[in-house]
Structure formats: C-alpha cells, structure tokens
Scaffold this motif. Structure first.
Motif, short mmCIF file in Angstrom:
data_model
loop_
_atom_site.label_atom_id
_atom_site.label_comp_id
_atom_site.label_asym_id
_atom_site.label_seq_id
_atom_site.Cartn_x
_atom_site.Cartn_y
_atom_site.Cartn_z
N ALA A 54 34.62 50.73 18.77
CA ALA A 54 33.70 51.19 19.81
C ALA A 54 32.32 51.44 19.23
O ALA A 54 31.29 51.14 19.85
N HIS A 57 30.87 48.04 18.62
CA HIS A 57 30.48 47.46 19.91
C HIS A 57 29.14 48.03 20.37
O HIS A 57 28.25 47.30 20.84
N ARG A 58 28.97 49.34 20.23
CA ARG A 58 27.72 49.99 20.64
C ARG A 58 26.56 49.58 19.72
O ARG A 58 25.45 49.29 20.20
N GLN A 188 35.52 43.59 21.77
CA GLN A 188 35.83 44.31 23.01
C GLN A 188 37.34 44.37 23.23
O GLN A 188 37.89 45.42 23.59
N MET A 191 38.98 46.65 20.62
CA MET A 191 38.60 48.03 20.91
C MET A 191 39.47 48.61 22.03
O MET A 191 40.03 49.71 21.90
N LEU A 195 42.18 51.65 21.56
CA LEU A 195 42.05 52.91 22.30
C LEU A 195 43.24 53.16 23.20
O LEU A 195 43.78 54.28 23.25
#
Length: 353
Positions: A54, A57-58, A188, A191, A195
């Motif tokens: 994550a 990704h950010r 994505q 991730m 999660l």
C-alpha cells in the motif's frame, strides 16, 4: 522481441527473483514460529505484505507512475476473491502448521511440489503448452521430493509434510487463477490480497486466543511478509504475464533450494546424502526448464485488451500525440503471422498440435 534472447527478459529474472524472496521467507518464518502462533503469523505475513505494498502503491502515485499499469476491472473481482481464499488464507495456514511439524530444510524442499501442482493444473485444466523437456524436468523434481521423504522402507509422509503438500496444491490453484489477472496492476492485486487475507487470518487467530508478540517480532514478521510474500507475489505476477503459468511455476522451483540452504545456515540442519541427492535431482529438473527454447511460426488473432506495454512488433498502434513508455490503455492487435522465440505470455496463448 527482435533479439534472440528477448523471450527470456524480463520474465525469467522476475520469476527467479520471486523464487529467491519466497524461498528465503520459509526458514525465516520457521524461526518466527518459535515465539508466534502459526495462525497469527500467517496473518502477520500477509498483512505486512499488504501494508508495505500500500505504501509502494501510494508512493508510485506521488511520482506520477500510477498510469503505467492497467487497473482492476469489475470482471476481475471473482478471480481476485478466489486467489485471496486459496493463496492468501488457506495456503499460508497449511504451511505454518506444516513447518511446526517438520524441519525447515525438508519443508523448504517439499515446497517444490508447488511448481509441479502449478504446471499440472496449467497443462491438464487450462491446456497450456507443456513440452517433453518441461515434463522431464517436472519428473526430476518429483523424484527429488519423493527421495526426500523416503525412510528406507517406504515413504515417510508425516503430518507436517502432508500439510505442506496441501499448501502447495492450494498455491498451484492460486497461481493458475492469478494468471487471469496478470494483465492488471500486480501491486494493486497483491496489496488487496495481502490486506484481505492478512486481516482475515489475524482476526481469526486473535479471536481463538493468540496474543500479539512484542513490537520487534511484529516488525520482523511484517518485513518478511513484505519481501517474501508481497514483493515476491508482484514479481511472480509479472512473470506470469511474460512466461505463462507452467513456466513461471517451473522457474519458481528455485525457491526451495534457497530456503533449504538458508535453513542449514540458521538451524544447522543435517546435510545428509539423501538430502544432497534430492537437491541434485531438483536442480537437474530446474536446469531442464531453464534451457528450454520454444521457437516456431505462429499466428496472432485479432485481439483487444488493456495492459502495460511498449511499442514493439506486437504493439504497432498509433497515438494522437507523444506518449511515455511503458504505458497502459485499451488497444487493438491486428492479425499477424511470424516466427521468434517466445513463451505463452499475454500475446502467445495459441494452441499447439
């Protein structure tokens, strides 16, 4: 795709990188199992992968790289749920409980069965092309796994070995289902998988009485999960995109060797003639896979899809203005026929007689 060796790049290095990272995570997980509940650890590894990705990704969005990969589509959701269930929830649980009941080195080598399960399902269920070299390599790997479990009178498949074999089967299913998602953004997907699966196993473990370990162990488990599960899964998905399922699974067979070698260093596991012989058989099988060359004249049917690409001989469409490469957008492939070395990647999933 014009180079004689371009069919090896970048799929083979990505698949082997995935194997190295995942292989190292097995003995490190065994080390953590001394102080962390196995169900809890399965959750922590995947949650660490999800949180770490994550952040990636950010960060990727902040530097303007969020448009390089194709996003998940609505039709991808059923496949994503299936890979979370098989690969993120059931598989890690079976592995953690299996490692509790066998040595780290033996457990690592038994993980070779994942590659065999992946290849068998790709060949028998999804009809992916598998030639004699790949089958011979798979047979060598299987013989090595059998030798590893031989006690002199017969097979000695204890409960730990059977649990690890079950984990390999669920990951073989997971790998084949993940191929359906290989054109979408791997960060994505990994991730979301991390999660969702990590949170599920963590909540279940805590509800059954497990206790969170000290911060240092928690951070260590998260780091192992980020590298050995998260980054490894991203590399594996990219490998699927370039190599297809059976061959990515074959290259991934390096993982147990990395795990076994690290196990010997960490736990002083005995290096027996049986262990060395099994390793040599598996290494021979891996070499057969690495030495494969698939080259013939083939046809491409008209195709429309969305994935990250550069403008090569398979992508000759035009743009209204200048674009950066690689980039992702919906595009059309016109029919063509040519010959070059290739694997069953996104554009080479043709049938063979």
């Amino acid at each position: 795709m014009s180079s004689d060796h371009s069919h090896l790049w970048p799929g083979v290095p990505l698949a082997l990188g995935s194997a190295v990272l995942f292989g190292a995570s097995t003995p490190l997980s065994k080390l953590l199992l001394g102080t962390i509940d196995p169900w809890l650890l399965a959750g922590m590894l995947y949650l660490g992968a999800g949180i770490g990705l994550a952040i990636v990704h950010r960060a990727r969005a902040l530097v303007g790289l969020d448009g390089v990969e194709a996003p998940l589509a609505r039709t991808d959701i059923p496949w994503l749920i299936a890979v979370i269930l098989f690969g993120g929830v059931v598989g890690p649980l079976l592995l953690m409980f299996g490692l509790l009941q066998t040595t780290a080195a033996s457990g690592s080598l038994l993980l070779n069965l994942e590659g065999l399960a992946t290849m068998a399902i790709a060949w028998l269920v999804f009809r992916e092309n598998v030639d004699r070299r790949l089958l011979l390599g798979a047979a060598a790997i299987l013989c090595g796994a059998v030798l590893l479990s031989w006690n002199g009178a017969g097979l000695s498949l204890d409960r730990g070995s059977l649990l690890i074999a079950g984990a390999c089967l669920t990951w073989g299913i997971d790998n084949n289902l993940t191929r359906k998602l290989s054109s979408a953004d791997p960060v994505q997907i990994a991730m979301i998988k991390g999660l969702a699966a990590g949170t599920t196993n963590l909540v279940l473990a805590l509800s059954l009485g497990a206790s969170l370990p000290p911060f240092g162990l928690t951070a260590g488990a998260a780091l192992v999960g980020f590298l050995g599960v998260g980054i490894s899964l991203v590399f594996f998905m990219l490998g699927l995109r370039h190599l297809g399922t059976a061959r990515t699974g074959a290259y991934f067979s390096l993982a147990p060797f990395i795990g076994a070698l690290l196990s010997i260093a960490l736990f002083r596991d005995a290096v027996t003639p049986q262990f060395l012989s099994a390793g040599l058989l598996m290494a021979f099988g891996l070499w057969l896979h690495l030495a494969e060359r698939h080259d013939h004249e083939h046809s491409h049917e008209a195709l429309e899809h969305d994935h990250t690409h550069i403008h090569d001989e398979h992508h000759t469409h035009s743009h209204d203005g200048p674009v950066n490469e690689p980039h992702s957008h919906w595009h059309r492939h016109e029919p063509m026929r040519h010959k070059h070395p290739h694997y069953p990647d996104l554009h080479h999933r043709h049938s063979h007689r």
